[in-house]
Scaffold this motif. Structure first.
Motif, short mmCIF file in Angstrom:
data_model
loop_
_atom_site.label_atom_id
_atom_site.label_comp_id
_atom_site.label_asym_id
_atom_site.label_seq_id
_atom_site.Cartn_x
_atom_site.Cartn_y
_atom_site.Cartn_z
N ARG A 1 0.83 -1.21 0.00
CA ARG A 1 0.00 0.00 0.00
C ARG A 1 0.86 1.26 0.00
O ARG A 1 0.53 2.24 -0.66
N ILE A 2 1.96 1.23 0.72
CA ILE A 2 2.89 2.37 0.71
C ILE A 2 3.50 2.53 -0.68
O ILE A 2 3.63 3.64 -1.19
N HIS A 3 3.85 1.42 -1.30
CA HIS A 3 4.38 1.47 -2.67
C HIS A 3 3.33 2.06 -3.62
O HIS A 3 3.67 2.85 -4.50
N TYR A 4 2.09 1.69 -3.44
CA TYR A 4 1.00 2.23 -4.26
C TYR A 4 0.93 3.76 -4.10
O TYR A 4 0.81 4.49 -5.09
N CYS A 5 1.05 4.24 -2.87
CA CYS A 5 1.05 5.69 -2.63
C CYS A 5 2.24 6.35 -3.32
O CYS A 5 2.11 7.44 -3.91
N TYR A 6 3.40 5.69 -3.26
CA TYR A 6 4.58 6.19 -3.97
C TYR A 6 4.29 6.29 -5.47
O TYR A 6 4.62 7.28 -6.12
N CYS B 1 -0.81 -0.49 -9.60
CA CYS B 1 0.57 0.00 -9.75
C CYS B 1 1.03 -0.11 -11.20
O CYS B 1 1.73 0.76 -11.70
N ILE C 1 1.45 6.60 -7.02
CA ILE C 1 0.52 7.71 -7.30
C ILE C 1 1.30 9.02 -7.35
O ILE C 1 1.14 9.82 -8.28
N GLY C 2 2.16 9.24 -6.35
CA GLY C 2 2.95 10.47 -6.32
C GLY C 2 3.90 10.59 -7.49
O GLY C 2 4.04 11.67 -8.09
N TRP D 1 -8.62 3.54 -3.41
CA TRP D 1 -7.93 4.09 -2.24
C TRP D 1 -7.02 3.02 -1.66
O TRP D 1 -7.40 1.86 -1.56
N PRO D 2 -5.82 3.41 -1.24
CA PRO D 2 -4.84 2.43 -0.75
C PRO D 2 -5.38 1.52 0.37
O PRO D 2 -5.11 0.33 0.37
#
Length: 184
Positions: A25-30, A137, A32-33, A124-125
């Protein structure tokens, strides 16, 4: 409390106690950014190309007595406040090849999807499982790659339209200038 500097080991320490799903999930947020950053770089590259090109005029803002720097700054400010669709509409009036315009419109569709509709399906993550995150991703990497390629391709589109002289320097980059800059 003194904060630790952000280092690779700090990130590893932060990630280590996390579950596999949390890390994904953190990688997914990365991702997105990173996609957003590449989109911003693409839009900036288009604006920079349009700003430096003397043949592209922005109606209604350039006074005939304005100094060159002021004209360029006004032009740049006007372009930065324009939508991607407006920028493409301006380019459509400047000898851009139909295939290149189609490409820019296609990239705009990808941009509009990412900005306006990506989360409509609730990607959403915290709501996605590992398989869904992996798929999302890959989609984000596709968009990121699309925007990154467009950032570089804009200069070749301008070359194809005769709006800039483009000299490819290989791994050292490219030399770009307005056509006829050194003609007397």
């Amino acid at each position: 409390m003194q904060r630790k500097p952000l280092t690779a080991s700090t990130v590893k320490d932060f990630m280590e106690p996390r579950s596999d799903l949390e890390v994904i999930r953190i990688h997914y947020c990365y991702r997105i950014g990173s996609t957003f950053v590449n989109l911003a770089l693409m839009e900036d590259a288009i604006i920079n190309a349009m700003s430096m090109c003397d043949r592209i005029k922005v109606a209604g803002i350039l006074g005939t007595d304005a100094p060159t720097w002021e004209r360029m700054q006004q032009k740049n400010d006007k372009l930065k406040s324009s939508t991607l669709g407006s920028l493409i509409a301006i380019l459509a009036k400047h000898s851009i090849l139909d295939t290149d315009l189609a490409y820019l419109r296609w990239v705009k569709e990808k941009r509009d999807f990412f900005i306006h509709r990506f989360f409509h399906v609730h990607y959403w993550p915290g709501e996605l499982h590992e398989e869904s995150i992996t798929i999302m991703c890959r989609r984000l990497l596709y968009l990121e790659t699309t925007f990154s390629r467009a950032s570089h391709r804009i200069w070749k589109i301008f070359r194809n339209a005769g709006l800039v002289t483009y000299v490819d320097l290989g791994k050292d980059g490219a030399l770009l200038m307005n056509p006829g800059l050194f003609d007397e």
